[in-house]
Design a protein around this motif. Sequence first.
Motif, PDB file in Angstrom:
ATOM      1  N   VAL A  72     -13.815 -20.237 -34.546  1.00  0.00           N
ATOM      2  CA  VAL A  72     -13.743 -18.778 -34.409  1.00  0.00           C
ATOM      3  C   VAL A  72     -14.695 -18.289 -33.322  1.00  0.00           C
ATOM      4  N   PHE A  73     -15.961 -18.681 -33.428  1.00  0.00           N
ATOM      5  CA  PHE A  73     -16.947 -18.193 -32.473  1.00  0.00           C
ATOM      6  C   PHE A  73     -16.797 -18.878 -31.120  1.00  0.00           C
ATOM      7  N   GLY A  74     -16.327 -20.126 -31.111  1.00  0.00           N
ATOM      8  CA  GLY A  74     -16.125 -20.816 -29.845  1.00  0.00           C
ATOM      9  C   GLY A  74     -15.065 -20.140 -28.990  1.00  0.00           C
ATOM     10  N   VAL A  75     -13.946 -19.772 -29.603  1.00  0.00           N
ATOM     11  CA  VAL A  75     -12.895 -19.066 -28.871  1.00  0.00           C
ATOM     12  C   VAL A  75     -13.380 -17.687 -28.433  1.00  0.00           C
ATOM     13  N   LEU A  79     -13.814 -16.510 -24.478  1.00  0.00           N
ATOM     14  CA  LEU A  79     -13.139 -15.340 -23.902  1.00  0.00           C
ATOM     15  C   LEU A  79     -14.147 -14.352 -23.334  1.00  0.00           C
ATOM     16  N   LEU A  80     -15.256 -14.167 -24.029  1.00  0.00           N
ATOM     17  CA  LEU A  80     -16.281 -13.240 -23.560  1.00  0.00           C
ATOM     18  C   LEU A  80     -16.865 -13.691 -22.227  1.00  0.00           C
ATOM     19  N   ILE A 156     -12.841 -25.115 -23.719  1.00  0.00           N
ATOM     20  CA  ILE A 156     -11.948 -23.970 -23.537  1.00  0.00           C
ATOM     21  C   ILE A 156     -12.225 -23.218 -22.236  1.00  0.00           C
ATOM     22  N   VAL A 157     -13.493 -23.060 -21.880  1.00  0.00           N
ATOM     23  CA  VAL A 157     -13.866 -22.248 -20.716  1.00  0.00           C
ATOM     24  C   VAL A 157     -13.176 -22.694 -19.432  1.00  0.00           C
ATOM     25  N   SER A 189      -1.857 -21.376 -24.230  1.00  0.00           N
ATOM     26  CA  SER A 189      -2.384 -21.947 -22.989  1.00  0.00           C
ATOM     27  C   SER A 189      -3.621 -22.797 -23.230  1.00  0.00           C
ATOM     28  N   ILE A 190      -4.421 -22.433 -24.235  1.00  0.00           N
ATOM     29  CA  ILE A 190      -5.659 -23.171 -24.502  1.00  0.00           C
ATOM     30  C   ILE A 190      -5.520 -24.096 -25.709  1.00  0.00           C
ATOM     31  N   LYS A 191      -4.288 -24.254 -26.200  1.00  0.00           N
ATOM     32  CA  LYS A 191      -4.073 -24.962 -27.461  1.00  0.00           C
ATOM     33  C   LYS A 191      -4.716 -26.341 -27.487  1.00  0.00           C
TER      34      LYS A 191
END
Length: 272
Positions: A72-75, A79-80, A156-157, A189-191
């Motif tokens: 949760v926080f990683g995604v 994004l942030l 993810i980044v 896209s980030i799956k």
Amino acid sequence: MSQPRTAGTHLRRLVVVAYLFLLVIWPVALVVQKTFDGGLENLRTALSDPVVTDALQLTVVVALWAVAINTVFGVGISLLLVRYEFPGRRVLSALIDLPLSVSPVVVGLALLLAYGGTNGTFGPALEGVGLQVAFATPGIVMATAFVSLPLVIREIVPVLHEIGTEQEQAAKSLGASAVQTFRRITLPSIKWALVYGVVLSLARALGEFGAVKIVSGNVAQQTQTATLVVEQKYQDFEQGSAYATSFLLALIAVAALVVVTILRPKDDTDGD
């Protein structure tokens, strides 16, 4: 000129393979060998020991909670960092790598100073409302989540940077909400980056030792995780149980990596 280059390539491959063999493959193979010395007896002994089974159960619970928090926080943090400009963004990006550069023992001590019993900054207030963090499961989850969080974000980044914002902006221009845009455009896209980050986070959570040892108190059948049991059993000259527990931890982590590798499309890359 091509022959020396080919010979050099073979030499480099040989050096890399030898390095991986001596550093990773051979030591792990020795653990597997020791585990199955005499057949399945070491595994039977370990799995019939309440100390080991309770530790394995606690490890799985802690790992699942840590992975859920990190997902949760990683995604959200990814994004942030990529999609928004704000003061201190570079500082936040640098702080994300802090768990990778600071000793886990320091992390455990810091959490203990913040949330521990009568001496912790927030410990007395939390215990006043019936919540014990240090020397309990919440503290172990916090320590584990802390040390494994960067693994999700750093997967993810780069993908978010590469896919850009064109599709997301197009979806918003057609009236899609932020949630719809994330669910239908960003998440697909980030799956695979997310899945791989989660698996790496799981493997790291299963194997965490230093931070957990400090913040848990290492109480058998209460706050003792599998890695702590390995240390205790080995020091108590119960090497069979120590080898078997280590093998089970490694098996879970390797199995997760293998499954992801098999399921991931061959033509799929992090940037696709």
